[in-house]
Every structure is written in structure tokens, then in C-alpha cells.
Design a protein around this motif. Sequence first.
Motif, mmCIF file in Angstrom:
data_model
loop_
_atom_site.group_PDB
_atom_site.id
_atom_site.type_symbol
_atom_site.label_atom_id
_atom_site.label_comp_id
_atom_site.label_asym_id
_atom_site.label_seq_id
_atom_site.Cartn_x
_atom_site.Cartn_y
_atom_site.Cartn_z
ATOM 1 N N PRO A 1 1.048 -2.031 -2.590
ATOM 2 C CA PRO A 1 1.111 -0.612 -2.955
ATOM 3 C C PRO A 1 2.525 -0.046 -2.877
ATOM 4 C CG PRO A 1 0.057 -0.898 -0.811
ATOM 5 C CD PRO A 1 0.175 -2.260 -1.425
ATOM 6 N N ARG A 2 3.341 -0.599 -1.977
ATOM 7 C CA ARG A 2 4.719 -0.102 -1.873
ATOM 8 C C ARG A 2 5.479 -0.365 -3.172
ATOM 9 N NH1 ARG A 2 5.980 -2.481 2.679
ATOM 10 N NH2 ARG A 2 5.400 -0.635 3.883
ATOM 11 N N ILE A 3 5.242 -1.511 -3.780
ATOM 12 C CA ILE A 3 5.955 -1.865 -5.007
ATOM 13 C C ILE A 3 5.329 -1.210 -6.231
ATOM 14 C CG2 ILE A 3 6.484 -3.789 -6.572
ATOM 15 C CD1 ILE A 3 6.762 -5.545 -4.029
ATOM 16 N N TYR A 4 3.999 -1.207 -6.293
ATOM 17 C CA TYR A 4 3.330 -0.843 -7.547
ATOM 18 C C TYR A 4 2.714 0.550 -7.572
ATOM 19 C CZ TYR A 4 3.722 -5.804 -8.667
ATOM 20 O OH TYR A 4 4.197 -7.060 -8.928
ATOM 21 N N GLU A 5 2.548 1.206 -6.410
ATOM 22 C CA GLU A 5 1.844 2.488 -6.413
ATOM 23 C C GLU A 5 2.615 3.625 -5.741
ATOM 24 O OE1 GLU A 5 -1.961 1.849 -4.592
ATOM 25 O OE2 GLU A 5 -2.321 -0.003 -5.721
ATOM 26 N N LYS A 6 3.130 3.375 -4.560
ATOM 27 C CA LYS A 6 3.709 4.464 -3.765
ATOM 28 C C LYS A 6 5.228 4.507 -3.799
ATOM 29 C CE LYS A 6 -0.177 4.261 -0.515
ATOM 30 N NZ LYS A 6 -0.580 4.022 0.896
ATOM 31 N N GLY A 7 5.860 3.352 -3.935
ATOM 32 C CA GLY A 7 7.313 3.283 -3.883
ATOM 33 C C GLY A 7 7.827 3.197 -2.457
ATOM 34 N N THR A 8 9.109 2.942 -2.334
ATOM 35 C CA THR A 8 9.786 2.945 -1.042
ATOM 36 C C THR A 8 10.339 4.345 -0.785
ATOM 37 O OG1 THR A 8 11.697 2.050 -2.234
ATOM 38 C CG2 THR A 8 10.359 0.488 -1.013
ATOM 39 N N TYR A 9 11.069 4.500 0.302
ATOM 40 C CA TYR A 9 11.548 5.832 0.674
ATOM 41 C C TYR A 9 12.771 6.264 -0.121
ATOM 42 C CZ TYR A 9 8.249 5.890 4.517
ATOM 43 O OH TYR A 9 7.087 5.891 5.248
ATOM 44 N N ARG A 10 13.367 5.315 -0.807
ATOM 45 C CA ARG A 10 14.477 5.645 -1.710
ATOM 46 C C ARG A 10 14.563 4.557 -2.761
ATOM 47 N NH1 ARG A 10 18.435 1.999 -0.899
ATOM 48 N NH2 ARG A 10 18.736 1.092 1.180
ATOM 49 N N PHE A 11 15.178 4.873 -3.865
ATOM 50 C CA PHE A 11 15.446 3.876 -4.907
ATOM 51 C C PHE A 11 16.944 3.852 -5.179
ATOM 52 C CE2 PHE A 11 11.072 5.339 -6.122
ATOM 53 C CZ PHE A 11 10.413 4.166 -5.817
ATOM 54 N N PRO A 12 17.514 2.689 -5.422
ATOM 55 C CA PRO A 12 16.880 1.365 -5.383
ATOM 56 C C PRO A 12 16.740 0.853 -3.949
ATOM 57 C CG PRO A 12 19.184 1.125 -5.942
ATOM 58 C CD PRO A 12 18.939 2.615 -5.847
ATOM 59 N N THR A 13 15.774 -0.022 -3.726
ATOM 60 C CA THR A 13 15.568 -0.668 -2.427
ATOM 61 C C THR A 13 15.190 -2.129 -2.639
ATOM 62 O OG1 THR A 13 14.638 1.414 -1.582
ATOM 63 C CG2 THR A 13 14.345 -0.545 -0.226
ATOM 64 N N ILE A 14 15.662 -2.982 -1.757
ATOM 65 C CA ILE A 14 15.219 -4.381 -1.729
ATOM 66 C C ILE A 14 14.070 -4.471 -0.723
ATOM 67 C CG2 ILE A 14 15.865 -6.760 -1.218
ATOM 68 C CD1 ILE A 14 18.787 -5.944 -1.863
ATOM 69 N N PRO A 15 12.838 -4.779 -1.162
ATOM 70 C CA PRO A 15 11.721 -4.885 -0.219
ATOM 71 C C PRO A 15 11.818 -6.150 0.640
ATOM 72 C CG PRO A 15 10.978 -4.521 -2.495
ATOM 73 C CD PRO A 15 12.418 -4.945 -2.552
ATOM 74 N N GLY A 16 10.812 -6.302 1.519
ATOM 75 C CA GLY A 16 10.696 -7.506 2.332
ATOM 76 C C GLY A 16 10.992 -7.262 3.796
ATOM 77 N N HIS A 17 9.947 -7.296 4.659
ATOM 78 C CA HIS A 17 10.162 -7.022 6.076
ATOM 79 C C HIS A 17 9.641 -8.121 7.006
ATOM 80 C CE1 HIS A 17 6.096 -5.324 5.301
ATOM 81 N NE2 HIS A 17 5.832 -5.729 6.519
ATOM 82 N N GLU A 18 9.033 -9.189 6.466
ATOM 83 C CA GLU A 18 8.558 -10.300 7.306
ATOM 84 C C GLU A 18 9.496 -11.492 7.096
ATOM 85 O OE1 GLU A 18 4.588 -11.263 6.190
ATOM 86 O OE2 GLU A 18 3.756 -9.308 6.706
ATOM 87 N N PHE A 19 10.573 -11.589 7.861
ATOM 88 C CA PHE A 19 11.576 -12.589 7.490
ATOM 89 C C PHE A 19 12.279 -13.219 8.682
ATOM 90 C CE2 PHE A 19 13.659 -8.470 7.547
ATOM 91 C CZ PHE A 19 14.939 -8.681 8.023
ATOM 92 N N ALA A 20 12.925 -14.340 8.349
ATOM 93 C CA ALA A 20 13.745 -15.076 9.306
ATOM 94 C C ALA A 20 14.941 -15.652 8.562
ATOM 95 C CB ALA A 20 12.940 -16.192 9.960
ATOM 96 N N GLY A 21 15.976 -15.999 9.299
ATOM 97 C CA GLY A 21 17.158 -16.537 8.640
ATOM 98 C C GLY A 21 18.152 -17.135 9.622
ATOM 99 N N ILE A 22 19.310 -17.508 9.067
ATOM 100 C CA ILE A 22 20.402 -18.110 9.834
ATOM 101 C C ILE A 22 21.557 -17.121 9.903
ATOM 102 C CG2 ILE A 22 22.039 -20.032 9.993
ATOM 103 C CD1 ILE A 22 19.245 -21.020 10.247
ATOM 104 N N VAL A 23 22.097 -16.909 11.107
ATOM 105 C CA VAL A 23 23.235 -16.002 11.275
ATOM 106 C C VAL A 23 24.490 -16.662 10.709
ATOM 107 C CG1 VAL A 23 24.684 -14.757 12.925
ATOM 108 C CG2 VAL A 23 22.207 -14.939 13.314
ATOM 109 N N GLU A 24 25.076 -16.039 9.673
ATOM 110 C CA GLU A 24 26.272 -16.612 9.030
ATOM 111 C C GLU A 24 27.550 -15.847 9.357
ATOM 112 O OE1 GLU A 24 26.224 -17.627 4.939
ATOM 113 O OE2 GLU A 24 24.819 -19.279 5.279
ATOM 114 N N GLU A 25 27.441 -14.538 9.609
ATOM 115 C CA GLU A 25 28.605 -13.743 9.984
ATOM 116 C C GLU A 25 28.176 -12.747 11.051
ATOM 117 O OE1 GLU A 25 30.550 -11.811 6.702
ATOM 118 O OE2 GLU A 25 30.289 -13.546 5.368
ATOM 119 N N ILE A 26 29.136 -12.317 11.870
ATOM 120 C CA ILE A 26 28.827 -11.358 12.924
ATOM 121 C C ILE A 26 29.817 -10.205 12.902
ATOM 122 C CG2 ILE A 26 27.757 -13.094 14.417
ATOM 123 C CD1 ILE A 26 30.374 -13.118 16.046
#
Length: 352
Positions: free
Chosen positions: A45-70
Amino acid sequence: MDTMKAYVLDGIGDLNLRRVPKPIPGKDEVLLRVIACGVCGSDIPRIYEKGTYRFPTIPGHEFAGIVEEIGANVDPGLLGRMAAVFPLIPCRCCSSCEIGDYATCTSYDYKGSRSDGAFAEYVCVPAWNLIVAPDGISGEELAMAEPAAVAFHALRRGRLEIGDRVLISGAGPIGLMLAQWARAGGASRVLLADVDDRKLDFAKANGFTDVINPASSDVKAWVSELTGAGVDLAVEGAGHPSSWENCLRAARPGGRVVLMGNPAGPMGLSQNGYWEMLRKQLTVVGTWNSDYAEMPKNEWKLAVGAMAEGKIQVRPLITHPVSLDDLRDAIAVMRDRSEFCNKVMWTISKGV
């Protein structure tokens, strides 16, 4: 200027894969190379019905990664480490933040809805939000830390006890994690209800055989047959009025009901459903997000540790691992329900 590939939500229903500037970490942040990011049911619904809190936005909140810069203030020992990310960034000024109850912060930021998330090759996050991976866990499993922590939090809110009989209404990814947590927490019986037979079949394939479709069977009668008086704890995870009412009907006198499903519309309750709460003197509580603070309240660290130790198994729940390039098509499959999906996830292991 360095660039990266990312899915940008330019407006409701307008999700586009393109090259955008690669973010630069602030003084308290790290640059994370995303290795896996799940698609939450709330993303549809965030992508197709309601939208995010601002546009443009990159969605995706369930994530993991490698620290490349600090950033300047970040421990250099984090470089090269794999980590999950708590996506909520608290204001640290409100009354909730003052007591470390960050989930109820009144002025928070949130990766993937209020600021850019991880449907992208890179994302910047505060170092405070990192849960560094222990040995023996994959990036895909780490990306499941968010729903795993949410499920764990719901059962803590419901005061799960050893020997409890538990009903979970809603057999999606979080429902199955609730079931795993309940079993690991000593529940004597775990029951699952869903109106989608494909989800019930998947639950059975993952070891949960007590399942029912409320569209074709009476949940209260079924629960009474299996448990006698009813369940000690019911968790509403579908966000639908009939699901809520089934939980109230299935609970034993003096039982507990946790409301956690995001409602798709009005959550009306019948008079009989209301009577269930009164006559059985039920305890009904809400749950939201998860606790992220110092141990022992940090449910994210507990969840990641449980996954690494094999206490809960999240990898079998990932039914659709895809590359970043193929993510939009996979999200459309979720939206259209054109085939069964439990968890859709983009991951570098699929050839990004």
C-alpha cells in the motif's frame, strides 16, 4: 559524482529503477552496501495506494549490509562488518525517547518511508542503528531481523508463558515467525488461521499442522475441540475485523489478545465480539514495532542471536529471492497475488 542503482518512488504507483547519487555518510553515520532487503506487506500500500511521506523516496526498511565507509565520529572497527539495521531513527527529545521507548517516539524518522531506504545498492544509516552480525548468520537472515523482532515484541506484549496455547490469526511471514517464537518460548500448542489455503499449506510445510481457514470453518468450535476452554493467547496479525473477532472468540476466559495487524480499512466489532471481551474478562493490548535500547530490552539483538543459534529458522520463509533488477516485478506479484509469496527479498546473491 558516484552513483548507484535504486528504486525511486516518484509518486503513488510510480516506482522507477534508475541511477541516483551514491549517499555520503554524516559524522555519526555509516555507508552500508546493501546485501539483502525484504519487501514488507506494508510496502505494497505504501507504493501503490498511500505513498511515502515525501516524494521522491527510496523504499525498503527490512535490510542488512556491509559497512563500507564511516563518518568522523564512528568506530573504525565497524568497517567491513555485516549488520542489520533498526530503521527507526528517534528524535531523542520527546517523552518516549527520554525513557528509551523509541518505538513510540512522536517525531521519528524511518528508513524507507520518511527517508531513503534500501531498495538500493547503498544506504546511509546512523551507527547507533546497527546490529552487528554474529558468526553463523547470512545476510538474507539478517534482513529478516525487523519482522522477527516485531513478532517477538508482540509475544512479549502478550506475556507468553510456558505451556500457553496460542492462536495466530494471519499466516504470513510475521505470523510464521510468531509461531516459531511461540514454540521456542514454550507454548504447548500453536494454532494458525488464515483465509488463504496456500499460506496454510506453507505453514504445514514448515512444521505447523494445526491450521484452519476461517472462511470455511468455525474457528471457535475448532479451537474448543483442540484445547478445551480456548487459547491462553491470541494474536491478531491480519488487520481485518473478522480476524480480530475470531481471536476474541477463541480466547479462554481470562485470556489475552494482542492486536498487531496493520488494518486495511475500518476495524468494526460486532456486539457479540464486544461481549466476548466483557464476559470473558479478556486482556486486549496493542503492539507496535519493537524495543530497541540497551539489553535486555533490545529485541533486535535477541532476534539476531536467536537466528544465529538456530532457535528460529527464517531462511525457509524466503520464497522469492530476486536480484535488484527483478525486484519491481516481484513486488507486482505480491500486489496482484498472481502466485504464492511468503517473503520477497532482493539480495546480492541473485546476481546484482
